[in-house]
Design a protein around this motif. Structure first.
Motif, PDB file in Angstrom:
ATOM      1  N   THR A  88       3.380 -17.026  58.502  1.00 53.79           N
ATOM      2  CA  THR A  88       4.243 -16.340  57.535  1.00 53.79           C
ATOM      3  C   THR A  88       5.712 -16.708  57.746  1.00 53.79           C
ATOM      4  O   THR A  88       6.215 -16.646  58.872  1.00 53.79           O
ATOM      5  CB  THR A  88       4.083 -14.812  57.659  1.00 53.79           C
ATOM      6  OG1 THR A  88       2.706 -14.462  57.502  1.00 53.79           O
ATOM      7  CG2 THR A  88       4.920 -14.089  56.606  1.00 53.79           C
ATOM      8  N   THR A  89       6.389 -17.071  56.666  1.00 53.78           N
ATOM      9  CA  THR A  89       7.844 -17.234  56.701  1.00 53.78           C
ATOM     10  C   THR A  89       8.474 -15.869  56.465  1.00 53.78           C
ATOM     11  O   THR A  89       8.128 -15.175  55.517  1.00 53.78           O
ATOM     12  CB  THR A  89       8.316 -18.216  55.619  1.00 53.78           C
ATOM     13  OG1 THR A  89       7.767 -19.511  55.888  1.00 53.78           O
ATOM     14  CG2 THR A  89       9.834 -18.316  55.594  1.00 53.78           C
ATOM     15  N   ILE A  90       9.383 -15.475  57.338  1.00 52.15           N
ATOM     16  CA  ILE A  90      10.053 -14.184  57.225  1.00 52.15           C
ATOM     17  C   ILE A  90      11.395 -14.382  56.522  1.00 52.15           C
ATOM     18  O   ILE A  90      12.196 -15.225  56.923  1.00 52.15           O
ATOM     19  CB  ILE A  90      10.287 -13.543  58.604  1.00 52.15           C
ATOM     20  CG1 ILE A  90       8.983 -13.484  59.410  1.00 52.15           C
ATOM     21  CG2 ILE A  90      10.907 -12.161  58.452  1.00 52.15           C
ATOM     22  CD1 ILE A  90       7.901 -12.642  58.795  1.00 52.15           C
ATOM     23  N   ILE A  91      11.620 -13.604  55.459  1.00 47.93           N
ATOM     24  CA  ILE A  91      12.864 -13.655  54.690  1.00 47.93           C
ATOM     25  C   ILE A  91      13.551 -12.301  54.793  1.00 47.93           C
ATOM     26  O   ILE A  91      12.893 -11.261  54.709  1.00 47.93           O
ATOM     27  CB  ILE A  91      12.602 -13.957  53.196  1.00 47.93           C
ATOM     28  CG1 ILE A  91      11.552 -15.056  53.003  1.00 47.93           C
ATOM     29  CG2 ILE A  91      13.905 -14.268  52.472  1.00 47.93           C
ATOM     30  CD1 ILE A  91      11.987 -16.424  53.359  1.00 47.93           C
ATOM     31  N   GLU A  92      14.868 -12.295  54.964  1.00 44.43           N
ATOM     32  CA  GLU A  92      15.606 -11.034  54.975  1.00 44.43           C
ATOM     33  C   GLU A  92      16.902 -11.150  54.195  1.00 44.43           C
ATOM     34  O   GLU A  92      17.535 -12.213  54.160  1.00 44.43           O
ATOM     35  CB  GLU A  92      15.919 -10.615  56.408  1.00 44.43           C
ATOM     36  CG  GLU A  92      16.627  -9.270  56.551  1.00 44.43           C
ATOM     37  CD  GLU A  92      15.831  -8.098  55.994  1.00 44.43           C
ATOM     38  OE1 GLU A  92      15.770  -7.946  54.748  1.00 44.43           O
ATOM     39  OE2 GLU A  92      15.279  -7.327  56.794  1.00 44.43           O
ATOM     40  N   ALA A  93      17.292 -10.054  53.542  1.00 42.04           N
ATOM     41  CA  ALA A  93      18.611  -9.907  52.933  1.00 42.04           C
ATOM     42  C   ALA A  93      19.469  -9.143  53.933  1.00 42.04           C
ATOM     43  O   ALA A  93      19.094  -8.053  54.368  1.00 42.04           O
ATOM     44  CB  ALA A  93      18.508  -9.139  51.616  1.00 42.04           C
ATOM     45  N   SER A  94      20.617  -9.695  54.312  1.00 46.04           N
ATOM     46  CA  SER A  94      21.365  -9.114  55.424  1.00 46.04           C
ATOM     47  C   SER A  94      22.841  -9.457  55.323  1.00 46.04           C
ATOM     48  O   SER A  94      23.231 -10.421  54.668  1.00 46.04           O
ATOM     49  CB  SER A  94      20.801  -9.649  56.753  1.00 46.04           C
ATOM     50  OG  SER A  94      21.567  -9.237  57.856  1.00 46.04           O
ATOM     51  N   SER A  95      23.653  -8.641  56.010  1.00 45.91           N
ATOM     52  CA  SER A  95      25.063  -9.002  56.169  1.00 45.91           C
ATOM     53  C   SER A  95      25.287  -9.690  57.506  1.00 45.91           C
ATOM     54  O   SER A  95      26.420  -9.969  57.877  1.00 45.91           O
ATOM     55  CB  SER A  95      25.942  -7.751  56.075  1.00 45.91           C
ATOM     56  OG  SER A  95      25.611  -6.843  57.111  1.00 45.91           O
ATOM     57  N   GLY A  96      24.214  -9.925  58.257  1.00 52.97           N
ATOM     58  CA  GLY A  96      24.352 -10.738  59.455  1.00 52.97           C
ATOM     59  C   GLY A  96      23.637 -10.242  60.690  1.00 52.97           C
ATOM     60  O   GLY A  96      22.766 -10.918  61.222  1.00 52.97           O
ATOM     61  N   SER A  97      23.948  -9.042  61.173  1.00 49.57           N
ATOM     62  CA  SER A  97      23.425  -8.603  62.455  1.00 49.57           C
ATOM     63  C   SER A  97      21.911  -8.393  62.439  1.00 49.57           C
ATOM     64  O   SER A  97      21.225  -8.751  63.399  1.00 49.57           O
ATOM     65  CB  SER A  97      24.129  -7.320  62.907  1.00 49.57           C
ATOM     66  OG  SER A  97      25.446  -7.590  63.320  1.00 49.57           O
TER      67      SER A  97
END
Length: 373
Positions: A88-97
């Motif tokens: 599985t490729t893990i994708i996240e929406a984030s501001s960084g940390s």
């Protein structure tokens, strides 16, 4: 039936898939066992007799921030739900940390990781994600990170792990060494073991949800204050539940404040919100860094300003007690942004006034008043 249109729908797992998942969870739990709890740092307030400030130092996690706890919980939650497999490729929406911490856990499990982040994310955070083997996918409009993360998950057949939706449900708020339980256990031998206030920020809302629920669950008298950037929607929503979105957050304080009310933000567990300007947050960051002798991040500064307001009010009413807040991450991630005076000047952020106010507060006990919204 799949309960979420963006989540992979797993068929009945094979013995091989089950064995991989068990090993993945074992690795995460082993990583947890190798990590000590974070320190609770006492800050002396000689001009505030009877009041003590404590900082829960989350920068000492292996990935350097409060988001290490969240990333661990999100990965365990997704594994137990059958959303993550060996490819599985893990994708996240984030501001960084959060992305830095999730890249760490993806690397631990041998999985590909992509972080969708605003192009304004600090270069230090982008480098930290790369160090953990992750890839950064930068977008110009911060409000598009959700849709872009979902698109990438669809294209890759991966998982949009979605911290903003799942933060509050992935964390066991009743205990299991969550941040709230850790704070109260560490406070047990202090002179005022039950804090008058716990102060935190809100990015996903997961930390404030965990703290607020745990306080109520354990029937403590502690109140929860959420410190929020002035441009964020959260404090507006708290005052008027019909307000759910603003055009743009506009804050330079990464990790907290959002343009939309995130699903994990639970306003009913919050007792008070204090809106803080970017200048005041950066002043707070600098003054607490001087006191501790090491650099702290911007969201810690937001918390410090809110603590100064609450302590000033306690002094005015003759109240004693303790306040606990979070040292969210290290200031080393912001050397080219929040600690760069030229960078601040380019954005017309003047911290001279707020910095002088905080110096007067810590050195002479001059009250800090809540800023008007």
């Amino acid at each position: 039936m799949n309960i979420h249109p963006l989540l992979p729908c797993e068929t009945r797992p094979t013995d091989e898939a089950r064995a991989w998942r068990n090993e993945a969870m074992r690795q995460i739990e082993a990583d947890f066992n190798r990590s000590a709890d974070t320190h609770l740092v006492r800050v002396e307030l000689p001009r505030a007799p009877g009041i003590t400030l404590y900082l829960k130092d989350e920068s000492s996690h292996p990935t350097g921030s409060l988001k290490h706890r969240l990333a661990r919980s999100l990965f365990l939650y997704a594994l137990c739900n059958g959303w993550i497999g060996p490819h599985t490729t893990i994708i996240e929406a984030s501001s960084g940390s959060t992305a830095v911490s999730e890249a760490y856990f993806a690397k631990l499990l041998g999985l590909r990781f992509i972080a969708v982040m605003p192009r304004t994310t600090s270069a230090e955070k982008i480098a930290a994600i790369a160090f953990q083997g992750g890839k950064s996918h930068l977008v110009d409009d911060p409000k598009t990170i959700y849709a872009e993360a979902a698109r990438l998950a669809h294209e890759t057949g991966g998982l949009f792990i979605d911290q903003f939706t799942f933060a509050e449900r992935a964390t066991d708020w009743r205990g299991n060494n969550n941040i709230a339980e850790s704070i109260f256990l560490q406070m047990e031998r202090e002179p005022q073991p039950i804090p008058e206030w716990i102060v935190c920020g809100a990015g996903t809302g997961g930390t404030s949800a965990t703290l607020g629920r745990y306080i109520r669950y354990r029937q403590y008298a502690t109140q929860l204050c959420v410190a929020d950037p002035l441009g964020s929607v959260f404090h507006r929503h708290y005052g008027d539940r019909s307000v759910r979105e603003v055009e743009a957050c506009g804050s330079v304080i990464e990790g907290i404040g959002r343009p939309r009310v995130e699903p994990s933000f639970i306003p009913t567990v919050v007792d008070r919100m204090i809106a803080v300007t970017d200048a005041a947050s950066i002043a707070g960051k600098r003054i607490i860094s001087e006191i501790l002798g090491r650099r702290c991040g911007g969201s810690t500064g937001t918390n410090i300003w809110a603590c100064a307001v609450l302590i000033s009010e306690m002094l005015a009413s003759g109240q004693s007690g303790s306040i606990v807040t979070l040292l969210c991450d290290s200031g080393e991630r912001y050397g080219t942004t929040l600690y760069d005076d030229v960078w601040l000047d380019d954005r017309k952020i003047d911290i001279v006034g707020p910095l002088a106010q905080l110096r007067e507060f810590f050195e002479r006990g001059v009250p800090v008043l809540e800023q008007s919204v």
